[in-house]
Write a protein that holds these residues in place. Structure first.
Motif, mmCIF file in Angstrom:
data_model
loop_
_atom_site.group_PDB
_atom_site.id
_atom_site.type_symbol
_atom_site.label_atom_id
_atom_site.label_comp_id
_atom_site.label_asym_id
_atom_site.label_seq_id
_atom_site.Cartn_x
_atom_site.Cartn_y
_atom_site.Cartn_z
ATOM 1 N N LEU A 1 0.835 -1.204 0.000
ATOM 2 C CA LEU A 1 0.000 0.000 0.000
ATOM 3 C C LEU A 1 0.870 1.255 0.000
ATOM 4 O O LEU A 1 0.575 2.234 -0.699
ATOM 5 C CB LEU A 1 -0.929 0.006 1.220
ATOM 6 C CG LEU A 1 -2.157 -0.902 1.181
ATOM 7 C CD1 LEU A 1 -2.836 -0.935 2.544
ATOM 8 C CD2 LEU A 1 -3.145 -0.443 0.113
ATOM 9 N N MET A 2 1.942 1.225 0.793
ATOM 10 C CA MET A 2 2.823 2.398 0.841
ATOM 11 C C MET A 2 3.580 2.565 -0.477
ATOM 12 O O MET A 2 3.856 3.688 -0.903
ATOM 13 C CB MET A 2 3.797 2.268 2.013
ATOM 14 C CG MET A 2 3.132 2.143 3.382
ATOM 15 S SD MET A 2 1.859 3.403 3.728
ATOM 16 C CE MET A 2 2.867 4.870 3.863
ATOM 17 N N ASN B 1 -2.651 10.959 3.671
ATOM 18 C CA ASN B 1 -1.273 10.995 3.164
ATOM 19 C C ASN B 1 -0.450 12.075 3.871
ATOM 20 O O ASN B 1 0.065 13.010 3.245
ATOM 21 C CB ASN B 1 -1.279 11.235 1.647
ATOM 22 C CG ASN B 1 -0.027 10.676 0.986
ATOM 23 O OD1 ASN B 1 0.845 10.134 1.653
ATOM 24 N ND2 ASN B 1 0.063 10.829 -0.325
ATOM 25 N N PRO B 2 -0.273 11.958 5.203
ATOM 26 C CA PRO B 2 0.378 13.014 5.980
ATOM 27 C C PRO B 2 1.886 13.066 5.749
ATOM 28 O O PRO B 2 2.463 12.192 5.095
ATOM 29 C CB PRO B 2 0.070 12.603 7.429
ATOM 30 C CG PRO B 2 -0.039 11.114 7.357
ATOM 31 C CD PRO B 2 -0.677 10.818 6.028
ATOM 32 N N LEU C 1 2.926 10.693 9.709
ATOM 33 C CA LEU C 1 2.743 9.339 9.187
ATOM 34 C C LEU C 1 3.230 8.298 10.185
ATOM 35 O O LEU C 1 2.530 7.330 10.488
ATOM 36 C CB LEU C 1 3.496 9.198 7.859
ATOM 37 C CG LEU C 1 3.583 7.774 7.283
ATOM 38 C CD1 LEU C 1 2.218 7.320 6.790
ATOM 39 C CD2 LEU C 1 4.607 7.694 6.159
ATOM 40 N N ASN C 2 4.430 8.501 10.716
ATOM 41 C CA ASN C 2 4.994 7.519 11.648
ATOM 42 C C ASN C 2 4.250 7.490 12.979
ATOM 43 O O ASN C 2 4.090 6.428 13.582
ATOM 44 C CB ASN C 2 6.481 7.801 11.863
ATOM 45 C CG ASN C 2 7.347 7.310 10.716
ATOM 46 O OD1 ASN C 2 7.534 6.118 10.533
ATOM 47 N ND2 ASN C 2 7.861 8.233 9.920
ATOM 48 N N VAL C 3 3.778 8.648 13.429
ATOM 49 C CA VAL C 3 2.975 8.682 14.654
ATOM 50 C C VAL C 3 1.682 7.899 14.452
ATOM 51 O O VAL C 3 1.280 7.085 15.298
ATOM 52 C CB VAL C 3 2.671 10.137 15.076
ATOM 53 C CG1 VAL C 3 1.633 10.156 16.203
ATOM 54 C CG2 VAL C 3 3.939 10.837 15.528
ATOM 55 N N LEU C 4 1.017 8.137 13.317
ATOM 56 C CA LEU C 4 -0.236 7.440 13.042
ATOM 57 C C LEU C 4 -0.011 5.937 12.865
ATOM 58 O O LEU C 4 -0.831 5.118 13.310
ATOM 59 C CB LEU C 4 -0.904 8.026 11.798
ATOM 60 C CG LEU C 4 -1.513 9.426 11.959
ATOM 61 C CD1 LEU C 4 -1.985 9.960 10.614
ATOM 62 C CD2 LEU C 4 -2.672 9.400 12.959
#
Length: 443
Positions: free
Chosen positions: A276-277, A335-336, A341-344
């Motif tokens: 997905l990434m 798409n932060p 992104l890593n926090v989420l």
């Protein structure tokens, strides 16, 4: 002279080296499960290229181990209620490790799918039994923490699979990931030497000599010659039917529902997150590190969830985790930037993989000893329907070529369903038809 039950002896015992040994062995078995389950997600991109598989075929192949886990959880795990946890656990870890090692030598999807099914069946029987054993040896005050701590080592295995993939695949190709999965065969002699049998199983089967030997290791400060088995249900072989008797049907079905939703989230993300990434424009190496962050979150979330459940309650903790899972996955759909992104991803791992640990602790607490392997095994087995759906759903979503945002929003839906299922579970214990305590006698 006052009599003591097996449950009270274990529940009131002070921690010692014997407890730590059981905890370590069960944690190592969970690492085996985590590594084997995440390993396919780390090699899927290479397999799609080498074997020219489309996303739906790759997703179906990824589900084979989970189909095996369903079979193992429903058909094999309950055998421990009759024959004991120890022999079943040792047999299953041997089969799983040998089967995973054999995956390195496959030459096509059919061979790999058959082996992954066999590995899944062995793990499907193994996991509910070492989870149940962890709870059966844990002192009462730390039972939830212990079960979730052991469950958190699933993420250690997942992290290991991702890290090994990053550094081994360039050298040994994707086959190297499966070479590593044969190492747990070295654990088998240790289990044969040191793994004890469940004291509750020994009590239920009247093996007094072995029971006293185990109890004197659990609590070496007392003799335990006056121990009794405690309250027992009426004898009966239809253990599955017992899960639905005495007004337990609704709770049992709801437990199955949130097991399924939890596993859909956990296994779906671990299988398809790197791909997905990649579709969002991230290189494969970066996408594999996203898998590491997800599983780091899972480890922290599992331990924190156990701590919360011991001090709050399972119901509230589970609802909170399912809600956090949905919110974090919806956040990923925007798409932060790299930090957010890593926090989420960390929160998503804490909630989706962490909740997997908590529901196992809940099931161990909910089901009584005489149906525990059956109850936990069937809950985990039915949950595999969700786990099977995870990789399959991910493959279908990729095949539809939906926008990146819609993929993550779709994945968030099971979290909502899981939260609702937990919220309506009645605040009641498993109901059994009980009789007076009975003494443990020689067989």
């Amino acid at each position: 002279m006052s009599q003591h039950t097996v449950t009270s002896v274990v529940g009131n015992a002070r921690l010692n080296g014997f407890h730590v040994g059981v905890l370590v062995m069960c944690s190592l078995l969970m690492i085996v499960d985590g590594y084997d389950m995440v390993s396919y997600g780390t090699v899927i991109a290479h397999l799609m290229d080498e074997w020219q598989m489309d996303p739906v075929t790759a997703g179906t192949l990824g589900s084979m181990a989970l189909v095996g886990m369903l079979v193992g959880g429903m058909g094999i795990a309950p055998l421990a209620d009759r024959y004991g946890r120890r022999p079943l656990m040792i047999t299953c870890v041997t089969i799983a490790s040998a089967g995973s090692l054999a995956c390195a030598f496959t030459t096509g999807p059919f061979q790999l799918g058959a082996l992954r099914f066999a590995v899944g069946a062995a793990l499907g029987a193994l996991v509910p039994n070492f989870i149940a054993m962890t709870g059966e040896f844990a002192p009462r005050r730390v039972k939830a923490l212990w079960v979730t701590l052991v469950s958190s080592f699933y993420s250690v295995g997942g992290i290991g699979a991702a890290v090994f993939a990053i550094y081994i695949e360039p050298v040994w190709t994707w086959r190297g990931v499966f070479y590593i999965s044969g190492l747990p065969l070295l654990l088998v002699p240790v289990l044969l030497r040191f793994l004890p049998e469940s004291p509750e199983f020994l009590a239920a089967n009247g093996d007094r000599a072995k029971l006293l030997s185990v109890l004197r290791k659990v609590d070496p400060h007392n003799d335990h010659s006056d121990v009794v088995a405690g309250e027992r249900t009426e004898a009966g072989k239809a253990r599955l039917a017992q899960l639905f008797a005495n007004g337990n049907a609704l709770n049992n079905v709801l437990i199955w529902v949130f097991f399924a939703m939890c596993m859909l989230l956990s296994y779906g993300l671990n299988t398809w997150l790197p791909k997905l990434m990649q579709t969002a424009g991230y290189p494969l190496g970066s996408a594999l590190w996203n898998l590491v962050v997800l599983n780091l979150g899972g480890m922290v979330g599992a331990v924190a969830g156990g701590w919360m459940a011991d001090r709050w309650n399972y119901r509230g903790t589970l609802v909170l985790y399912f809600v956090l899972a949905s919110v974090s996955l919806i956040g990923l759909s925007f798409n932060p930037n790299s930090l957010v992104l890593n926090v989420l991803l960390f929160v998503a791992g804490a909630a989706t993989i962490g909740v997997l640990a908590i529901i196992h602790a809940f099931a161990v607490e909910y089901y009584p000893a005489e149906v525990r392997s059956t109850g936990v095994g069937w809950a985990a087995g039915v949950g595999r329907i969700g786990a099977i759906g995870g990789p399959t759903l991910g493959g279908a979503l990729l095949a539809l070529e939906l926008p990146f945002q819609q993929n993550f929003i779709a994945v968030a839906v099971p979290g909502v369903i899981g939260a609702v299922a937990v919220a309506v579970v009645a605040k009641k214990k498993f109901r059994t038809a009980r009789r007076e305590p009975v003494a443990v006698t020689a067989s």
